[in-house]
Scaffold this active site. Sequence first.
Site, PDB file in Angstrom:
ATOM      1  N   CYS A   1       0.851  -1.195  -0.144  1.00 25.27           N
ATOM      2  CA  CYS A   1       0.067   0.018   0.203  1.00 25.27           C
ATOM      3  C   CYS A   1       0.889   1.429   0.142  1.00 25.27           C
ATOM      4  CB  CYS A   1      -0.898  -0.060   1.200  1.00 25.27           C
ATOM      5  SG  CYS A   1      -1.932  -1.579   1.328  1.00 25.27           S
TER       6      CYS A   1
ATOM      7  N   HIS B   1      -9.735   1.547   0.335  1.00 27.96           N
ATOM      8  CA  HIS B   1      -8.254   1.292   0.271  1.00 27.96           C
ATOM      9  C   HIS B   1      -7.563   0.826  -0.724  1.00 27.96           C
ATOM     10  CE1 HIS B   1      -4.122   1.113   1.376  1.00 27.96           C
ATOM     11  NE2 HIS B   1      -4.097   0.301   2.536  1.00 27.96           N
TER      12      HIS B   1
ATOM     13  N   LYS C   1      -9.473   7.570   2.515  1.00 29.09           N
ATOM     14  CA  LYS C   1     -10.052   6.156   2.445  1.00 29.09           C
ATOM     15  C   LYS C   1     -11.461   6.003   2.900  1.00 29.09           C
ATOM     16  CE  LYS C   1      -5.394   4.228   2.361  1.00 29.09           C
ATOM     17  NZ  LYS C   1      -4.990   5.372   2.409  1.00 29.09           N
TER      18      LYS C   1
ATOM     19  N   PHE D   1       2.096  -3.338   4.077  1.00 27.44           N
ATOM     20  CA  PHE D   1       2.435  -4.643   4.674  1.00 27.44           C
ATOM     21  C   PHE D   1       3.926  -4.574   4.268  1.00 27.44           C
ATOM     22  CE2 PHE D   1      -1.493  -7.366   4.628  1.00 27.44           C
ATOM     23  CZ  PHE D   1      -2.235  -6.430   5.812  1.00 27.44           C
TER      24      PHE D   1
ATOM     25  N   GLU E   1      -0.073   5.687  13.416  1.00 31.46           N
ATOM     26  CA  GLU E   1       0.082   6.881  12.794  1.00 31.46           C
ATOM     27  C   GLU E   1       0.108   8.172  13.323  1.00 31.46           C
ATOM     28  OE1 GLU E   1      -1.080   8.658   8.296  1.00 31.46           O
ATOM     29  OE2 GLU E   1      -2.332   7.411   9.014  1.00 31.46           O
TER      30      GLU E   1
ATOM     31  N   HIS F   1      -2.512   8.131   6.054  1.00 26.88           N
ATOM     32  CA  HIS F   1      -3.031   6.624   5.493  1.00 26.88           C
ATOM     33  C   HIS F   1      -4.413   6.223   6.076  1.00 26.88           C
ATOM     34  CE1 HIS F   1      -1.689   3.257   3.808  1.00 26.88           C
ATOM     35  NE2 HIS F   1      -2.002   2.263   4.742  1.00 26.88           N
TER      36      HIS F   1
END
Length: 489
Positions: free
Chosen positions: A240, A416, A411, A475, A391, A380
């Site tokens: 991502c 996402h 998002k 990831f 975050e 994010h």
Amino acid sequence: MVAIAGSACSTSTLLFGNKEIVRNDLVSGIHYNGLFRPFETRQIGTIRAKSVSKSRQVRAMASQTPAAPKREKDPKKRIVITGMGVVSVFGNDVDTFYNRLLEGESGISVIDRFDPSSFSVRFAGQIRNFSSEGYIDGKNDRRLDDCWRYCLVAGKRALEDAKLGTQTLESMDRSRIGVLVGTGMGGLTAFSSGVESLLQKGYKKITPFFIPYSITNMGSALLAIDTGLMGPNYSISTACATANYCFYAAANHIRRGEADIMVVGGTEAAIIPIGIGGFIACRALSQRNGEPQKASRPWDTGRDGFVMGEGSGVLIMESLESATKRGANIIAEYLGGAVTCDAHHMTDPRKDGLGVSSCINKSLEDAGVSPEEVNYINAHATSTLAGDLAEVNAIKKVFKNTSEIKMNGTKSMIGHGLGAAGGLEAIATIKAITTGWLHPTINQDNLESEVTIDTVPNVKKQHEVHVGISNSFGFGGHNSVVVFAPFKP
């Protein structure tokens, strides 16, 4: 795999090994997140650590906020944005895309691309009524994986927006124009169909397009083939964080003098059975099937996972010298960026936020920006239990005074987009800069008490962006941050 839990680091050095961890603050223990089987552990001092056959030491230096250097003045190295192209759940027009974000409209709905009735998650940010007319010929359009169709349309629309149409490109040195469009999953439909053919009919029934349309570099390759762009050309795949990695790499090609113009972004089309099923197996998705439009709710106490999205976001990044010579319309300026790795866990973020805070600091250093200049963050913000707060905690470490900062989560409305997320959110960031309006973070009903930054809850806000950053994390612990600002000659 484990994640170390405890208070944030207060020391500049962490030492990991099979015998000890040296820290100035207390590490309280470990937690097991349910994604993997727990392993044998043994007591070491005040914590438990994995038994290993070989001693290994990893030194992680806590990043200190650097003194911002002067911003780049060389027009060959200053990088501006001269075009944008999008394929999204809100259509293929950049202005329409952002206007619907400003209205707080949700693009999340029940999946109808396949029958999801047997799946525990049955909704996503699925693109409907997509048309590639005028951008891809009919024969190729029928063959291509959606991942590449989205890439071609977004890329060509970005070139059009930059006034780099076919006739213009033919008069230019196309060896100085590169393409770098990444993807997290690649041609997942092509890959899934190829495996299905192998299992059901044998290898002789696999289409010759199986490999070319599956591999992750094909978006950049096809866009170059169609437009004749012969500069640097490849893809990056960092889950991502992909699109932001591409922006950072493309900027460096221009700064090093290897290209004048780069067509850059991310693309993804993973809303198919294997894509949805795989993320269900990871226990990463929201299961709010009764209220799909309310499922993506960053920083809300009721969040239960992210919502799958798809699409493509592409920017034209160009040296100021090149843009000035051809009289291009300059939309905004890319000031800098950075990439780091958590070196911690395949799916969980570091609770101390070290990788993220370090990445933000490095991006500001690269941009020549002090933390005090930043007043907008496109976060994010995936709507996951651990990620959202990790975050925020990292952001608080970098920005000691957040009273002037606005932060939102794109998002919440489009889901996402995985490898495309950074591309879509870079466009949202740049539109915030050019319009003076921030889109809301929707579904903000009960904000986490730790989130003390203005998240633009539920309703858009006017805000003059001085410097904006866009965060993307993937990831594997991949962190990426890019920095944009209004262009000032």
